[in-house]
Design an enzyme around this catalytic site. Structure first.
Site, PDB file in Angstrom:
ATOM      1  N   MET A   8       0.862  -1.187   0.000  1.00 32.76           N
ATOM      2  CA  MET A   8       0.000   0.000   0.000  1.00 32.76           C
ATOM      3  C   MET A   8       0.893   1.229   0.000  1.00 32.76           C
ATOM      4  O   MET A   8       1.431   1.626   1.044  1.00 32.76           O
ATOM      5  CB  MET A   8      -0.937  -0.006   1.216  1.00 32.76           C
ATOM      6  N   GLN A  68       8.724  -5.315  -4.570  1.00 30.41           N
ATOM      7  CA  GLN A  68       7.926  -5.120  -5.778  1.00 30.41           C
ATOM      8  C   GLN A  68       8.545  -4.041  -6.665  1.00 30.41           C
ATOM      9  O   GLN A  68       8.912  -2.968  -6.189  1.00 30.41           O
ATOM     10  CB  GLN A  68       6.498  -4.728  -5.419  1.00 30.41           C
ATOM     11  N   CYS A  98      -1.309  -0.856  -9.857  1.00 30.34           N
ATOM     12  CA  CYS A  98      -1.475   0.444  -9.202  1.00 30.34           C
ATOM     13  C   CYS A  98      -2.385   1.347 -10.040  1.00 30.34           C
ATOM     14  O   CYS A  98      -2.107   1.589 -11.225  1.00 30.34           O
ATOM     15  CB  CYS A  98      -0.124   1.110  -8.999  1.00 30.34           C
ATOM     16  N   ARG A 224      -6.042  -3.112   3.248  1.00 28.68           N
ATOM     17  CA  ARG A 224      -6.735  -2.173   4.130  1.00 28.68           C
ATOM     18  C   ARG A 224      -7.404  -2.863   5.313  1.00 28.68           C
ATOM     19  O   ARG A 224      -7.484  -2.292   6.408  1.00 28.68           O
ATOM     20  CB  ARG A 224      -7.769  -1.377   3.325  1.00 28.68           C
TER      21      ARG A 224
END
Length: 343
Positions: A8, A68, A98, A224
């Site tokens: 995130m 990543q 993304c 989340r």
């Protein structure tokens, strides 16, 4: 079943990875993306974003972290992946998911889902550039504007030799708005040979059970939901071991899995680490960012967020956390004296 902690950008960095993996239940993390443009990055860039590379590619709690990469130049990505491989990462992940406008404007992330041929080249060149024992995985969304090319992109990644594919069950255009389309992940899973991990809107144990049922994926990625409820992965793990009892799942979701008093030491540790590396004027914002997520599950987090909403003075936060730590220590002493905690 494996539970992965999602990347995130701007929130789930190595500090929060450290804290969340201390709770338990997470099998592997994926780092926030490292942007690859037109140059070979020095190793210090990789270790700055993913300091776990200096610890065997693991968090202090021992959970594996997979770095990543994000970009659109196959050769440059392959060259950087080869350098990253020298640090012996727990695999290398490629970001094709993304949805951020800034990232997409520079041909990174989900916008590449309109170019499955390019995605194939990227994955194939990265796979060739790194040793076979280092896994190569990718994360995608269902598409850019629609899901018409989702299977084509997934098959391009599969044929390029990737070991694993994470699918967020929305398109770029859908962002993070409900609903989530888990049934489309099932279509992708059925069309490829590699392992598929389902991602998107797993907020509870019940969500996890339903996601696995709808997608047919045994492995899940949670982002989340874990930031809001740090005990979620552990609860899902316990539910999986207990068996498919819906009643148990509902009960497990009735309250947060980690008590606020047990979460406070992790918040203290989070603040300690933030204070070591973040400029003073930015520190309160980082804490408030996490509290804002936690308040959906913890009334105490809502109260703390309200108290510090307009606060920019770190000393006030220091005092609040010191007081909370002292109260926690007294609670432990009381429990020990009552014989409820033994060593």
């Amino acid at each position: 079943m494996a539970i992965l902690l999602a990347p995130m950008e701007g929130l789930l960095d190595h500090t929060l990875r450290d804290v969340l993996t201390r709770v338990g239940g997470v099998d592997r993390c994926v780092s926030e993306f490292i942007r690859i443009t037109d140059q070979l990055l020095p190793k210090r860039v990789f270790t700055r974003v993913v300091p776990e590379l200096l610890n065997g590619s693991r968090t202090p709690a021992g959970v594996l972290v997979r770095p990543q990469l994000l970009g659109s130049d196959p050769g440059c990505l392959a060259e950087n992946a080869a350098r990253l491989a020298e640090l012996r990462p727990a695999g290398i992940d490629l970001n094709f998911g993304c949805p951020a406008k800034t990232v997409n404007r520079h041909r990174g992330g989900a916008v590449l889902l309109d170019e499955p041929e390019l995605i194939h080249r990227i994955v194939a060149e990265v796979r060739t550039a790194v040793p076979k024992e280092i896994a190569v995985s990718a994360k995608i969304r269902l598409g850019v504007q629609d899901a018409s090319r989702a299977i084509e992109c997934a098959q391009a990644i599969d044929l390029a030799g990737a070991d694993e594919l994470v699918v967020h069950a929305r398109t770029k255009a859908q962002g993070y708005k409900p609903p989530v389309y888990w049934e489309r992940v099932a279509e992708v899973r059925e069309a490829v040979r590699l392992s598929v991990v389902a991602n998107g809107d797993i907020w509870s144990v019940q969500d996890a059970l339903r996601c696995r049922e709808v997608t047919g994926c045994k492995d899940l990625m949670i982002g989340r939901g874990m930031v809001r409820d740090p005990g979620l992965a552990l609860a899902i793990r316990m539910q999986s071991l207990a068996g498919p009892s819906v009643g148990l799942a509902i009960h497990a979701d009735a309250e947060p899995r980690v008590a606020w008093s047990d979460l406070m030491p992790l918040i203290v540790e989070f603040w300690r680490q933030i204070s070591l590396r973040v400029e003073q004027r930015h520190r309160p914002g980082r804490l408030k960012q996490w509290l804002s997520s936690l308040r959906t599950r913890y009334p105490e987090a809502q109260a703390a967020f309200d108290e510090f909403r307009t606060v920019h003075d770190c000393t006030r936060i220091d005092a609040w956390l010191a007081n909370a730590a002292a109260l926690r220590a007294l609670e432990v002493v009381d429990l020990e004296s009552d014989g409820l905690i033994t060593h």
